[in-house]
Design an enzyme around this catalytic site. Structure first.
Site, mmCIF file in Angstrom:
data_model
loop_
_atom_site.group_PDB
_atom_site.id
_atom_site.type_symbol
_atom_site.label_atom_id
_atom_site.label_comp_id
_atom_site.label_asym_id
_atom_site.label_seq_id
_atom_site.Cartn_x
_atom_site.Cartn_y
_atom_site.Cartn_z
ATOM 1 C CB SER A 268 -49.790 63.083 18.445
ATOM 2 O OG SER A 268 -48.882 62.034 18.617
ATOM 3 C CE1 TYR B 241 -44.433 63.443 19.809
ATOM 4 C CE2 TYR B 241 -46.426 64.566 19.115
ATOM 5 C CZ TYR B 241 -45.805 63.479 19.667
ATOM 6 O OH TYR B 241 -46.545 62.407 20.105
ATOM 7 C CD GLU C 30 -50.498 59.730 16.769
ATOM 8 O OE1 GLU C 30 -49.661 59.699 17.685
ATOM 9 O OE2 GLU C 30 -51.582 59.120 16.821
ATOM 10 N N GLY D 79 -44.215 57.510 21.877
ATOM 11 C CA GLY D 79 -43.125 58.061 21.088
ATOM 12 C C GLY D 79 -41.769 57.720 21.677
ATOM 13 C CG ASN E 166 -49.174 56.482 23.233
ATOM 14 O OD1 ASN E 166 -48.851 55.490 22.591
ATOM 15 N ND2 ASN E 166 -48.986 57.708 22.812
ATOM 16 C CG ASP F 236 -51.074 60.711 28.640
ATOM 17 O OD1 ASP F 236 -49.919 60.414 29.017
ATOM 18 O OD2 ASP F 236 -51.377 60.888 27.447
ATOM 19 N NE ARG G 197 -47.480 59.364 27.528
ATOM 20 C CZ ARG G 197 -47.619 59.648 26.234
ATOM 21 N NH1 ARG G 197 -46.695 59.314 25.363
ATOM 22 N NH2 ARG G 197 -48.716 60.259 25.817
ATOM 23 C CD GLU H 24 -54.922 60.362 25.247
ATOM 24 O OE1 GLU H 24 -54.295 59.920 24.270
ATOM 25 O OE2 GLU H 24 -55.640 61.391 25.214
#
Length: 316
Positions: free
Chosen positions: A160, A226, A29, A286, A282, A266, A264, A280
């Site tokens: 990602s 992205y 990443e 990002g 994070n 999800d 974050r 999951e």
């Protein structure tokens, strides 16, 4: 559900001292991390903070050994294996007693491992899709039939959407086997939840408004995250008691996994019955033009520069 953020703790940028923005690294990443880091660096400098970039953990280690002044670290390294989300960076900074953004060693290491995170959630009574752990060399085809179609196959310790295969029919199994062999590490096979993909940013003790992600192609893969400009982000993603429920669940999941600071979570919402399923966490999300935590913070009137300031405040 009313979301209240606390006033800023400090107003003087000098309170932060000399700040290193850790970016880049050597994980899969890297490109995303470089963009995130540039954005954070610009935001901190725009607010008068003495911020400096460093590329990767090895560069940070050398700076520490050489006695370079570092008062705190803003970590925007993504991923593991040279990234900054698996606890290694956090352990290094703990050893040098340097404050840093995001979760500590335990929360970082645990949530980088999707399988172990799901085991913790299940032990805590939190909902997550059924799954199978696949060690290198395991019979993926047999696991598909044991779990039941459709499923996702993905590395247990990547982010990602790197190395993800969708298995909707038996014809997709060979592709998934090839993806698993190319990765070579432990894989997670997870039941596919058909419904809405959502995410909830966490800022301190506050769950930000949820975001419902609607990719044009139907899948929120690396390109949709992205590159593509046609992915829709609906914020808040839900309404009324549903919105309150997803924020409450996300905050509980974040805490159960030993996380702190910001991050974050999800979540999937099943179309058939509206049930929520945790996917999951994070711990170093990002901070690019496509990123989700800044989008959610903006709904509360928190601009990008203020968001970076608030994250850095957590190190004081």
């Amino acid at each position: 559900m009313t979301v209240t953020v606390t006033p800023l703790r400090v107003r003087d940028p000098a309170a932060f001292g000399r700040v290193v923005v850790l970016l880049g690294g050597s994980s899969s990443e890297r490109a995303v991390s470089l963009e995130s880091g540039r954005n954070v660096l610009d935001a901190l400098r725009a607010r008068g903070i003495d911020a400096h970039p460093l590329d990767g953990i090895d560069a940070l280690r050398q700076a520490l050994v050489q006695g370079e002044r570092i008062d705190r670290v803003f970590n925007v390294l993504h991923g593991n294996r040279g990234g900054g989300e698996d606890g290694v960076l956090q352990g290094l900074l703990e050893a040098f007693a340097i404050p840093y953004t995001g979760s500590g060693v335990l929360g970082s290491a645990l949530t980088m491992d999707k399988i172990r995170t799901k085991q913790v959630w299940m032990a805590s009574g939190l909902p997550t899709p059924e799954f199978v752990r696949l060690a290198p060399g395991d019979d993926l085809r047999a696991a598909v039939f044991r779990l039941g179609l459709p499923v996702f196959v993905k590395p247990s310790c990547e982010g990602s959407s790197v190395g993800v295969a969708r298995v909707q029919t038996e014809a997709d199994i060979d592709t998934a086997i090839a993806v698993a062999r190319a990765y070579g590490g432990e894989m997670l096979m997870e039941q596919m939840v058909v419904g809405d993909e959502l995410t909830v940013g966490i800022l301190g003790d506050v769950a930000l408004p949820s975001i419902r992600i609607v990719p044009k192609g139907g899948w929120y893969d690396y390109n949709a995250k992205y590159v593509a400009e046609d992915t829709q982000y609906l914020c808040p993603g839900l309404e009324g008691t549903d919105e309150e429920a997803i924020r409450t669940l996300a905050l509980a999941a974040f805490r159960a996994a030993g996380c702190s600071g910001w991050g974050r979570v999800d979540v999937m919402r099943a179309r058939a019955d509206g049930r929520l399923y945790l996917l999951e966490v994070n711990t170093a999300p990002g901070m690019t033009s496509h990123s989700l935590v800044p989008k959610a913070a903006a709904q509360l009137g928190i601009g990008f520069e203020e968001l970076c300031w608030r994250i850095l405040e957590q190190t004081l």
